[in-house]
Each structure stands twice: as structure tokens, then as C-alpha cells.
Design a protein around this motif. Structure first.
Motif, mmCIF file in Angstrom:
data_model
loop_
_atom_site.group_PDB
_atom_site.id
_atom_site.type_symbol
_atom_site.label_atom_id
_atom_site.label_comp_id
_atom_site.label_asym_id
_atom_site.label_seq_id
_atom_site.Cartn_x
_atom_site.Cartn_y
_atom_site.Cartn_z
ATOM 1 N N ARG A 18 42.662 -13.408 -13.857
ATOM 2 C CA ARG A 18 42.621 -12.753 -15.293
ATOM 3 C C ARG A 18 43.755 -12.364 -16.177
ATOM 4 O O ARG A 18 43.552 -12.449 -17.342
ATOM 5 C CB ARG A 18 41.787 -11.360 -14.767
ATOM 6 N N SER A 22 43.678 -14.193 -20.115
ATOM 7 C CA SER A 22 43.501 -13.063 -21.361
ATOM 8 C C SER A 22 44.409 -13.415 -22.189
ATOM 9 O O SER A 22 45.589 -13.559 -22.102
ATOM 10 C CB SER A 22 43.624 -11.757 -20.474
ATOM 11 N N ARG A 42 34.843 2.615 -20.499
ATOM 12 C CA ARG A 42 34.385 1.337 -20.345
ATOM 13 C C ARG A 42 33.440 0.637 -21.425
ATOM 14 O O ARG A 42 33.550 -0.452 -21.751
ATOM 15 C CB ARG A 42 33.949 1.078 -18.751
ATOM 16 N N ARG A 46 34.199 -2.286 -23.668
ATOM 17 C CA ARG A 46 33.243 -3.350 -23.830
ATOM 18 C C ARG A 46 32.939 -3.924 -25.209
ATOM 19 O O ARG A 46 32.544 -4.957 -25.675
ATOM 20 C CB ARG A 46 32.148 -3.198 -23.122
ATOM 21 N N GLY A 50 36.767 -5.928 -24.700
ATOM 22 C CA GLY A 50 37.777 -5.899 -23.555
ATOM 23 C C GLY A 50 36.869 -5.637 -22.266
ATOM 24 O O GLY A 50 35.593 -5.201 -22.135
ATOM 25 N N GLU A 51 37.489 -5.463 -20.900
ATOM 26 C CA GLU A 51 37.007 -5.376 -19.722
ATOM 27 C C GLU A 51 37.959 -4.512 -18.988
ATOM 28 O O GLU A 51 39.091 -4.708 -19.070
ATOM 29 C CB GLU A 51 37.028 -6.592 -18.998
ATOM 30 N N TYR A 52 37.480 -3.391 -18.250
ATOM 31 C CA TYR A 52 38.311 -2.303 -17.718
ATOM 32 C C TYR A 52 38.177 -2.168 -16.391
ATOM 33 O O TYR A 52 36.840 -1.853 -15.983
ATOM 34 C CB TYR A 52 37.841 -1.111 -18.408
ATOM 35 N N THR A 53 39.007 -2.333 -15.361
ATOM 36 C CA THR A 53 39.030 -2.588 -14.172
ATOM 37 C C THR A 53 40.066 -1.927 -13.404
ATOM 38 O O THR A 53 41.265 -1.629 -13.880
ATOM 39 C CB THR A 53 38.986 -3.934 -13.561
ATOM 40 N N ALA A 82 43.106 -2.905 -18.854
ATOM 41 C CA ALA A 82 42.171 -3.414 -19.853
ATOM 42 C C ALA A 82 42.379 -5.087 -20.364
ATOM 43 O O ALA A 82 43.599 -5.272 -20.483
ATOM 44 C CB ALA A 82 42.115 -2.505 -21.155
ATOM 45 N N PRO A 85 39.515 -10.945 -22.689
ATOM 46 C CA PRO A 85 39.664 -12.324 -22.366
ATOM 47 C C PRO A 85 39.692 -13.544 -23.272
ATOM 48 O O PRO A 85 39.095 -13.057 -24.520
ATOM 49 C CB PRO A 85 38.233 -12.410 -21.546
ATOM 50 N N GLY A 88 36.653 -14.877 -25.507
ATOM 51 C CA GLY A 88 35.575 -13.700 -25.301
ATOM 52 C C GLY A 88 35.063 -12.963 -26.454
ATOM 53 O O GLY A 88 34.011 -12.152 -26.405
ATOM 54 N N GLY A 90 36.749 -10.894 -28.109
ATOM 55 C CA GLY A 90 37.538 -9.693 -28.067
ATOM 56 C C GLY A 90 38.865 -9.838 -28.865
ATOM 57 O O GLY A 90 39.306 -10.800 -29.270
#
Length: 264
Positions: A18, A22, A42, A46, A50-53, A82, A85, A88, A90
């Protein structure tokens, strides 16, 4: 890690992948944030692309080392990442803005830094990234800059015939009106008559010489005395009378003289 468990190896590989896929990665500390608030964050990220993990610092550290990234100072406390990608849709700027906007209402969220491309970002760099205009706005500005020369060129093309029309109108007004349509025909007629006039001028001397020759030929006939038919056919009697007239006058003269003498 000695004899790592497969689950941890899988997580390390996932984090490494990831990071590699990114455009930007922003590390945050989420201590004290409620589950409901985390869900809101999140959703906001989104929407920004973005993607938050949440990951354990130990596993993120292993992945960062394999990628050659020095994130040791940022991997303290509970860490949530955050990701933006690549491909994506973003925008790193939009994600940074979403994080900062959420932190304004929830101070428990702390932006610690991250990675933009291959560049490490500090907390100050991440905050400055949020001040940049969004990608859509930047693209609009770029399009405007590119379109400006074309608009100016189009305006110039429109101004050329307009200026020509104004100039022509001013010239016509200065000359006292539009030129008559017959003017070109008159010019052509004058040009056509000019060669004819030249031919007439060239023929004039020849005509004058011919007239002079004719005059010279007629001159003796006009100066010669005219002889009437009566003079040409004079009779002998008339000639005798003409010859006798002087003698008569001579004979009369002495008689007059004698008469004068006798009277005296």
C-alpha cells in the motif's frame, strides 16, 4: 522478527504494498477518538479519495524499513494511516484538508507526518500540504493559463477585419464619399484612348507632309493668268484697230498744236 507468524508477515506485505501503490501516505495518532468519530473520519477521507486504516507500529516499522523509509520518529502511540492510492481518483491535498478539518473539531487527532511520493513529510509539511489549492482548482488555473493565449489570438483575428473596416470607412469619409462605380471603367477607357492618341500624334506629321506636297503641286496652276476664250480668238480687225489707235492719236496731236498756234 524471528519466526514471525504468517498473519504478521501478511500484514507487513500489505503495508509495504500500500505504501508502494500510493501517491501519498499520512500518519496520524487517534488516541481518544471514539468509534463513531472514527467512522465519520473514514467517511470524510473516503470522499476525498483516501483510505484510513489502523496498523500496529511494529508491523509498519518493518514495512518501512524494507522500503528504505525512516519513519521511526512518527511511529509512536496508536497509529492510523491515511493512504491516497495511485489512480484511485484521490488527491493528497484533499486528504490532508479532510484530516485537518476533522482535527479542528476533534483535537485528539494528531497528524504526525507522512510520505509524498518519495519525500518524507514532517508534521509541518503535512499541514502545509493542506494549504495547497485542490487539484481541480490547479487544473482549472492551468487550463485558464493555456486558454488565455488562444483567446488573445482569437481576439486579434477578430480585430484585424474590424480595424480594416474602420480604416476603410475613415478613408472613404476623408475622400468625401464612396468612389463611383464608373471610376474603374473611366480609367480603363482613358488607358484605351491613350494609345490611340499616340497613334494620331505619330500620323500627324505624315499627314502634314502629304498636305504640303499637294499644295506645292497646285501652286503653279493657281498663279498662272487665266486666258479667256475671247482673248485667245482675237480677230484680225481688232488687231488692226489696236495698231491704228496710236497713229490716230499721233496725227491728232499736231493738229491741236497747230490750232493753238493759229489762235495765238
Amino acid at each position: 522478527m524471528e519466526n514471525p507468524r504468517p498473519e504478521k508477515v501478511a500484514v507487513v506485505n500489505e503495508v509495504r504494498r500500500r505504501f508502494s501503490e500510493s501517491d501519498a501516505v499520512l500518519l496520524t495518532e487517534y488516541r481518544g477518538i471514539k468509534v463513531s468519530e472514527m467512522a465519520q473520519l473514514r467517511a470524510a477521507l473516503r470522499q476525498a479519495g483516501g483510505e484510513y486504516t489502523v496498523y500496529k507500529n511494529t508491523l509498519v516499522r518493518f514495512a518501512a524499513r524494507e522500503l528504505g523509509l525512516d519513519l521511526e520518529d512518527q511511529l509512536t502511540g496508536p497509529t492510523a494511516i491515511a493512504f491516497v492510492p495511485t489512480g484511485g481518483g484521490g488527491d493528497p491535498v484533499s486528504v490532508a484538508k479532510a484530516l485537518r478539518e476533522f482535527a479542528k473539531g476533534n483535537p485528539n487527532l494528531v497528524i504526525k507526518g507522512g510520505v509524498l511520493g518519495e519525500k518524507l513529510l514532517s508534521a509541518g509539511d503535512a499541514d502545509a500540504l493542506a494549504d495547497v489549492a485542490p487539484r481541480e482548482e490547479l487544473l482549472a488555473r492551468l487550463a485558464g493559463l493555456m486558454a488565455a493565449p488562444m483567446q488573445q489570438f482569437a481576439g486579434l483575428l477578430q480585430a484585424v477585419p474590424r480595424s480594416f473596416a474602420y480604416g476603410l470607412a475613415a478613408l472613404i469619409e476623408q475622400k468625401g464619399g464612396a468612389p463611383e462605380a464608373s471610376a474603374p471603367a473611366a480609367e480603363e477607357s482613358a488607358e484605351a484612348e491613350a494609345p490611340a492618341a499616340e497613334v494620331e500624334v505619330e500620323d500627324a506629321p505624315a499627314a502634314e507632309e502629304a498636305a504640303a506636297d499637294d499644295t506645292a503641286a497646285d501652286a503653279p496652276e493657281s498663279d498662272a493668268p487665266e486666258v479667256s476664250a475671247s482673248d485667245a480668238t482675237e480677230t484680225p480687225e481688232a488687231s488692226a484697230d489696236a495698231d491704228a489707235a496710236p497713229e490716230a492719236q499721233t496725227d491728232d496731236a499736231p493738229a491741236d498744236a497747230e490750232a493753238d498756234t493759229q489762235e495765238g
